[in-house]
Structure formats: structure tokens, C-alpha cells
Design an enzyme around this catalytic site. Sequence first.
Site, short mmCIF file in Angstrom:
data_model
loop_
_atom_site.label_atom_id
_atom_site.label_comp_id
_atom_site.label_asym_id
_atom_site.label_seq_id
_atom_site.Cartn_x
_atom_site.Cartn_y
_atom_site.Cartn_z
N LYS A 104 0.86 -1.19 0.00
CA LYS A 104 0.00 0.00 0.00
C LYS A 104 0.88 1.23 0.00
O LYS A 104 1.84 1.32 0.78
CB LYS A 104 -0.86 0.00 1.29
N GLN A 125 7.30 3.75 3.87
CA GLN A 125 5.89 3.34 3.92
C GLN A 125 5.70 2.06 4.74
O GLN A 125 4.66 1.89 5.37
CB GLN A 125 5.40 3.14 2.47
N LYS A 128 5.52 3.33 8.34
CA LYS A 128 4.36 4.22 8.49
C LYS A 128 3.08 3.40 8.53
O LYS A 128 2.23 3.58 9.40
CB LYS A 128 4.34 5.19 7.31
N LYS A 140 5.30 1.71 -3.07
CA LYS A 140 5.27 3.08 -3.61
C LYS A 140 5.55 3.03 -5.09
O LYS A 140 6.17 2.07 -5.57
CB LYS A 140 6.36 3.93 -2.94
N GLY A 179 -2.66 8.35 -4.23
CA GLY A 179 -1.97 9.55 -4.71
C GLY A 179 -0.73 9.88 -3.90
O GLY A 179 -0.44 9.29 -2.87
N ASP A 180 0.02 10.81 -4.42
CA ASP A 180 1.15 11.43 -3.74
C ASP A 180 1.37 12.74 -4.52
O ASP A 180 0.44 13.20 -5.20
CB ASP A 180 2.38 10.50 -3.75
N THR A 224 -4.40 13.53 5.43
CA THR A 224 -2.96 13.68 5.72
C THR A 224 -2.71 15.00 6.46
O THR A 224 -1.99 15.04 7.47
CB THR A 224 -2.14 13.62 4.41
N ASN A 255 -2.12 19.15 -1.45
CA ASN A 255 -3.17 18.55 -0.63
C ASN A 255 -2.82 18.50 0.86
O ASN A 255 -3.65 18.84 1.71
CB ASN A 255 -3.47 17.14 -1.17
N SER A 392 -6.80 5.80 3.90
CA SER A 392 -6.84 4.94 2.72
C SER A 392 -7.22 3.51 3.12
O SER A 392 -8.00 2.85 2.43
CB SER A 392 -5.47 4.90 2.03
N1 GLU Z 1 1.16 9.12 -0.50
C1 GLU Z 1 0.65 9.07 0.83
C2 GLU Z 1 1.75 8.69 1.79
O1 GLU Z 1 2.87 9.10 1.60
C3 GLU Z 1 -0.62 8.23 0.94
C4 GLU Z 1 -0.49 6.82 0.48
C5 GLU Z 1 -1.81 6.04 0.46
O2 GLU Z 1 -2.85 6.59 0.80
O3 GLU Z 1 -1.75 4.88 0.08
O4 GLU Z 1 1.55 8.04 2.79
#
Ligand code: GLU
Length: 460
Positions: A104, A125, A128, A140, A179-180, A224, A255, A392
Site C-alpha cells: 500500500k 511506507q 508508516k 510506492k 496519490g502522492d 494527511t 493537498n 486509505s
Molecule cells: N502518498 C501518501 C503517503 O505518503 C498516501 C499513500 C496512500 O494513501 O496509500 O503516505
Amino acid sequence: MTTLVQHQHVETQIVESYVAEVYELVKKRNPNESEFHQAVKEVFDSLVPVLVENPKYMEHGILERMVEPERVISFQIPWIDDQGTVRVNRGFRVQFNSAIGPYKGGLRFHPSVNASIVKFLGFEQIFKNSLTGQPIGGGKGGSDFDPKGKSDREIMRFTQSFMSELSKYIGPDVDVPAGDIGVGAREIGYMFGQYKKIRGAYEAGVLTGKGLNYGGSLGRKEATGYGTVYFVEEMLRDSGRGFKGSTVVVSGSGNVSIYAIEKAHQLGAKVVACSDSSGYIYDEQGINLETVKRLKEVEGKRISEYVEEHPNAQYHSGCSGIWSIPCDIALPCATQNEIDEIAAKLLVSNGVIAVGEGANMPSTLEAISIFHEKKVLFGPAKAVNAGGVAVSALEMAQNSMRLSWTLDEVDTKLQEIMKNIYTNSINAANEYNAPGNLVVGANIAGFKKVADAMIAQGVI
Ligand code: GLU
């Protein structure tokens, strides 16, 4: 894999040289990937006491396995621009770790995207996502495509071409992108459409950050930024302070920044500055968020336009100057390594009391050392900005159940999640003799859950 299995506790020195050895291997195996090295170093520096107490993590080769992505996909994205010219970009998906759930993580469209950037983001990630308490692994992706100045039709053609290839590797139980930087609701919409067409099935949970009328979650857009502020409020509470009455600087105007500013204002703070990749604005009276939202979310304009409507505000070109503005709370929400040693020193000498990382890895290792040394409350990205991916995961849960929660339900869950991340991180820091050090705490708390799951599942 090491043979230290016989020892219950091993000496710190042995662990330090083991960790250094694995880090050297990372550098050797991934040459010229400085951002990835930096992300690994930050985590490894935190883990020594955990390995001293739990040699099983060395015995099972957890560090070696964690730094090697389970899969790296790199692919061609051909598309045709509005002039009829064929263009080719490079796409990536790094499926880093699936011990606690499907991969994810977001997709970033920015000219700076390369293997190092995608790997640093994917590595972060893992921890996190673990911290959120949700069942999601780490991944990612993205492309070196530059969305700036592209027409809507070009964006559609590019994202469709991107998804034509990516669709082979993702799925609601396999890998769930979102997204990112450079990827928002519009891009997710086009990608979802293309995925649906290729699969011939409505698999709502394959992407998150979707529009509300086709499976998106209320509160995901804000998550976020709001989560960043919830975390920092929690961090400040322990020292008897809060956003109320504070002066805040938020870098970026995408965002994350927009919803961090919104929540900071709601909690009674005054946000006096924000930026884009060309420069920053300073509005002593407090930023007018409606103007920023219109410029950035609707019109796609530069932040410099803000001063046309608010003549009392100032615009300065260049981004780093934003950190010379005196503030109580700094929220770097733009991009990696935006706060270096010089910026950190400026913030400290102007009396900053808290820094919360809304972006991924916005502070260099040197900057973090300065904040720690000067006793600035410092919230690291993988804890602070985890609210986005946490919601998410809530979107995935709603898609699986084929129902949708109210904004209030989602926001309440987000607040709880951010509180838990703070508590778990601070407790881990205390347990491992680094009281108040949220970098160490978040790394350890995130690491242990993934490492234990990897051990339970065997060497696969
Ligand atoms: N891009 C965001 C992050 O850095 C969200 C990733 C997601 O929602 O999967 O965590």
C-alpha cells in the site's frame, strides 16, 4: 544471516557492527541512491537497542530482508502529447514488504522521480503503514512525468498508458496504490477507469483516494493534513501547549499543506506562510485559505498570484527562505530534504518549539540532529503524516464491506489512530532509553510489528 542465535542479549558493539555491515551492503547494492540510503540510515540508527534485546531479528535476517524490496517493477509509458508527438516516460512500482497486508502506498508524478526516490518512499511506507495499526504492507510508485503545464487530455492519455502496464501487478488484495505529489482525485479517477476497463470487473478497493461517488471515502482528501495537525497537537499537549494562539509556517500548497492549514486555523493557530516550487508567500495577518484553495485546487495557478488579491502579503521567490520566518510551529509539507542544517538552525534561533513532518522525509539527518540537540519537539514523517494512508486503509475497509461511513465516523477514527501512533511511539522511545525521541520511537514501534510477522511467516 548471522549466527548470533545462541545469545539472549548481545553486546551493543556487536550489534552496531552488524547494522553497519548491512548498511554498507545497502550502499553497495544500490549505488547512487542517496535518498534511499538516508531513509535506511535513519531507521537503522534507531534499531540497535531493539536488536541487542532481541537477537532473533538478526538470526532471521530481518534487516537484510527488509531493505531488499520484494519486487521492483520498472516500465515504459509511451503517450502522445497534444502536438501529436510521441513521448516516453519511465514508470515504477516498488512492492517493498507484504508481511502485514497487501502493498500500500501512493504514486508520485514528478520529474525528480527515480529508483532512489521510489525506494526511499517505499521503505518509509513499511513502517508508516505498520504504525497506523491497519493491515497494510509497504509499497510506492510513480513516474518522472511532469504534470505541470499538461492539458487535461494529456493527463488522461498518460495516466491510461501508465495504468495499462501497472494493472498487471496490482489488485485489492495484492497492491493498492493511491496519490502522492502530482497525483490527486483526477489522476486516480482516470487510472481507476482504465483498470476497470482492462479487468472487466468493478474492483473498488484497487485504488484509494477515489471520488466520493465511486467508492471514495469521506475524509480521505483532508486526512494527511488533518492527521498531521492532530499528531502535533498531541505532541504539544505533553508540554502544556497547543495550536491555539501559535504562529505556524506550513511549506507547500498541495493537498497535505492545504488541509494542515485548515485544521491549524480551526484549532486557533495563525498560519502565516506557505509555498510552491517557485517561491513562498508571507501574510502576517494569517493566510486566506480560500484564496490558496482556489488558486491551487481549482485554477492550477502559482502561489505568487496570492499577493494580487492580498496586497499586504509578500511573495518571495525561492523556497528555502520560508524557514527564516519566525514561528512557534513548523510543518514542512512540501517534499524531501526541504529542511537542511541551515534551515534548522534558522528555525531554532527564531524560537521554534515544534516541527511536524507532513511531507515524506522533509528534514535531512543533520537537521533532525539539530532539533534533537536543541530540544525542539520533533515529529517524524512516518508517524506525523500517517493519517493519509490510515484513511486509505479505512477506504479499503468500506469498499470491502460495500458501505460508507460518515465524515464524523472517519474523522473520529483518524483522531484515534493519530493518538495511538503518538502513544505507541513515545512509549517505544521510553522503553528503549530514548525518552521523547519520536524518531527512535516511531521506527521501533513500526519495525517490531513487521519484523514479528516476517518471523511468523518464515523465510519466504
Ligand atoms: N502518498 C501518501 C503517503 O505518503 C498516501 C499513500 C496512500 O494513501 O496509500 O503516505
